[in-house]
Design a protein around this motif. Structure first.
Motif, PDB file in Angstrom:
ATOM      1  N   UNK A 185       0.474  -1.195  -0.611  1.00  0.00           N
ATOM      2  CA  UNK A 185      -0.042  -0.337   0.031  1.00  0.00           C
ATOM      3  C   UNK A 185       1.514   1.191  -0.086  1.00  0.00           C
ATOM      4  N   UNK A 186       2.613   1.443   0.816  1.00  0.00           N
ATOM      5  CA  UNK A 186       2.816   2.241   0.723  1.00  0.00           C
ATOM      6  C   UNK A 186       2.969   3.010  -1.053  1.00  0.00           C
ATOM      7  N   UNK A 187       3.388   1.838  -1.924  1.00  0.00           N
ATOM      8  CA  UNK A 187       3.900   2.195  -3.061  1.00  0.00           C
ATOM      9  C   UNK A 187       3.006   2.513  -3.269  1.00  0.00           C
ATOM     10  N   UNK A 188       1.638   1.704  -3.495  1.00  0.00           N
ATOM     11  CA  UNK A 188       0.711   2.578  -4.009  1.00  0.00           C
ATOM     12  C   UNK A 188       0.047   3.433  -3.782  1.00  0.00           C
ATOM     13  N   UNK A 189       0.053   4.082  -2.981  1.00  0.00           N
ATOM     14  CA  UNK A 189      -0.116   5.498  -2.721  1.00  0.00           C
ATOM     15  C   UNK A 189       0.460   6.754  -2.666  1.00  0.00           C
ATOM     16  N   UNK A 190       1.677   6.418  -2.229  1.00  0.00           N
ATOM     17  CA  UNK A 190       2.992   6.761  -3.650  1.00  0.00           C
ATOM     18  C   UNK A 190       3.158   6.987  -4.680  1.00  0.00           C
ATOM     19  N   UNK A 191       2.213   5.965  -5.092  1.00  0.00           N
ATOM     20  CA  UNK A 191       2.538   6.326  -6.894  1.00  0.00           C
ATOM     21  C   UNK A 191       1.083   7.202  -7.867  1.00  0.00           C
ATOM     22  N   UNK A 192       0.417   7.623  -6.622  1.00  0.00           N
ATOM     23  CA  UNK A 192      -0.381   8.224  -6.579  1.00  0.00           C
ATOM     24  C   UNK A 192      -0.587   9.865  -6.840  1.00  0.00           C
ATOM     25  N   UNK A 193       1.143  10.372  -5.792  1.00  0.00           N
ATOM     26  CA  UNK A 193       1.670  11.287  -5.618  1.00  0.00           C
ATOM     27  C   UNK A 193       1.981  11.654  -7.117  1.00  0.00           C
TER      28      UNK A 193
END
Length: 497
Positions: A185-193
């Motif tokens: 989830x950390x990478x997934x949310x960061x990829x949104x940024x």
């Protein structure tokens, strides 16, 4: 206790002379507080309330050492902060010692809002960029520049989001886009940024800053997944922007193990700018921006002088020094860890008992209780949360509810909160949830469908506040009508006592 007016007279004068947008806690049935001490507040009748709301009175209401420091300095001098004085530099030195080495330059202000506004100016001056990335349902202050980057506020108004503002999903692994069962989830949310940055660049825009609370408070006590901030900082810095960590509500040891909440995400993560406020002066108006020498030099190079008449004045600095002393001398970080762990343990036991509790999350003395109508759909129990905070008030425990659906009970008490306080609070909550679940038939229906009508009525004062509170904008909570206000039948007299 001496009062100028009766409670009703105070209410009448407030309605006449105080702006109607200035809300009070428990607006439908407000409490008149006339004094406070440590973690307790007292009304005009002398009734004692356990304060689980006030992250402002950080080391305890009216702490004698803080009061003494203010009185002592006020007897000597309080003046414009442009005069040379030892207190401001001593405080800056002490404050900087709590932060990573590269964060060493301080700008003092009077409020967290002023601090965040100044942080935006620093970020925009740094490389001449303008755009800001913020998190959904974030709140960073009441100034115009901050309302623009606070979805918690601007989604309720008629203004369209400004073109220089970009909203990223809140990194909520319980209720958000990527949840606890996601592989990363950390990478997934960061990829949104990262997507936001790429889209901004494709439109010819440039990112000045990403701003986030280290733990999102108004967003519903959200703890970002490990690694998220590191990845976001990498993307933002790669775009020429800076990372602003808003520690206004969550700093000064509230997480226990660390002095600053951002530090719990690892030594390899250091923000470019940190803002702080509320707890800093234990209720005295005091706030600060701390940044790097490089960013400070770029700000100075603009040629515009920065001064704040009372920011860092001798009295404020004396108060701030006293707060730092109390945190250390009374081991309030250790207390936050011990009591926070104990409270979380008690609440997790309640979670196994009560179907209304969907999630317990938090660190130290920053904890959220996410109330739900059903565990599978995680349907927010908004009306039930309002019911609970009013019933807790009747039990002399002060709580608040927040989050996009106002279904998350927020616990952020003064740092002197004890295990006895935690036990008392949980006992009252247990009784109220038990009665509420019995009233709505939860004991025979462990999982309540999102379409199941609720056969209870919340307290009239809570219901009226919920109905007139504009923060429950239907656009923010499409399921508001479906979730209902629990209006079908009255709770039993037994539950009302």
């Amino acid at each position: 206790m001496c009062e100028l007016y009766s409670k009703q007279e105070t209410l009448a004068l407030r309605r006449r002379h105080i702006g109607p947008s200035c809300k009070v806690f428990f607006a439908a049935d407000p409490i008149k507080i006339v004094r406070a001490q440590r973690q307790y507040m007292f009304d005009e009748k002398g009734d004692q309330y356990l304060d689980c709301i006030n992250n402002v009175a950080h080391v305890g209401h009216c702490h004698p050492e803080v009061v003494k420091a203010a009185q002592k300095q006020m007897e000597l001098l309080n003046t414009n902060s442009r005069f040379l004085h030892d207190n401001i530099v001593e405080y800056a030195k002490r404050l900087s010692a709590t932060l990573p080495d590269r964060l060493s330059v301080c700008y003092f202000t009077n409020s967290g809002s002023e601090a965040n506004d100044l942080a935006l100016r620093l970020a925009r001056q740094f490389r001449g960029h303008q755009d800001v990335i913020t998190l959904d349902h974030a709140y960073h202050g009441h100034l115009s520049s901050l309302i623009e980057i606070s979805p918690y506020k601007f989604q309720k108004g008629k203004d369209v989001k400004k073109e220089f503002v970009h909203v990223a999903p809140a990194p909520d692994t319980y209720r958000g886009k990527y949840r606890e069962d996601h592989e990363d989830p950390a990478s997934a949310y960061a990829d949104e940024v990262k997507k936001i940055i790429d889209e901004a660049h494709n439109s010819g825009r440039k990112i000045a800053a990403f701003i986030a609370e280290s733990m999102q408070s108004c967003g519903g006590q959200i703890i970002p997944p490990a690694g998220y901030f590191q990845k976001v900082a990498e993307y933002v810095r790669g775009a020429g922007g800076v990372f602003i960590a808003d520690e206004v509500q969550v700093g000064f040891g509230r997480v226990g193990k660390h002095f600053w909440s951002f530090q719990m995400f690892g030594e390899d993560f250091v923000p470019d700018i940190v803002t702080m406020g509320k707890p800093m002066g234990n209720g005295h108006p005091m706030a600060c921006v701390v940044t790097t020498e490089e960013i400070a030099e770029a700000f100075s190079a603009s040629g515009m002088e920065y001064f704040n008449t009372y920011g860092g004045n001798p009295v404020s600095s004396a108060v701030g020094l006293a707060v730092l002393d109390v945190i250390k001398n009374e081991d309030l970080q250790g207390n936050a860890t011990r009591v926070g762990n104990y409270l979380t343990e008690l609440l997790n036991k309640q979670k196994t008992k009560h179907t209304l509790i969907g999630d317990i999350r938090g660190v130290g003395l920053f904890i959220g209780i996410d109330l739900v109508k059903d565990h599978q759909q995680r349907t927010p129990a908004t009306a039930e949360a309002q019911h609970v905070i009013y019933r807790m008030k009747e039990k002399r425990v002060l709580l608040s509810a927040d989050g996009p659906h106002r279904n998350v009970l927020k616990i952020k008490p003064p740092m002197c909160f004890t295990e006895e306080d935690a036990k008392f609070m949980v006992e009252q909550l247990d009784g109220i949830l038990t009665g509420l679940e019995e009233a709505i038939g939860a004991e025979t229906e462990p999982v309540i469908s999102k379409n199941t009508p609720i056969k209870t009525k919340m307290p009239e004062e809570a219901r009226s506040e919920l109905l007139r509170d504009s923060s429950l904008d239907p656009r923010e909570n499409p399921s508001r009508k479906r979730n209902g206000l629990c209006t079908d039948s009255l709770l039993s007299k037994r539950f009302r006592t």
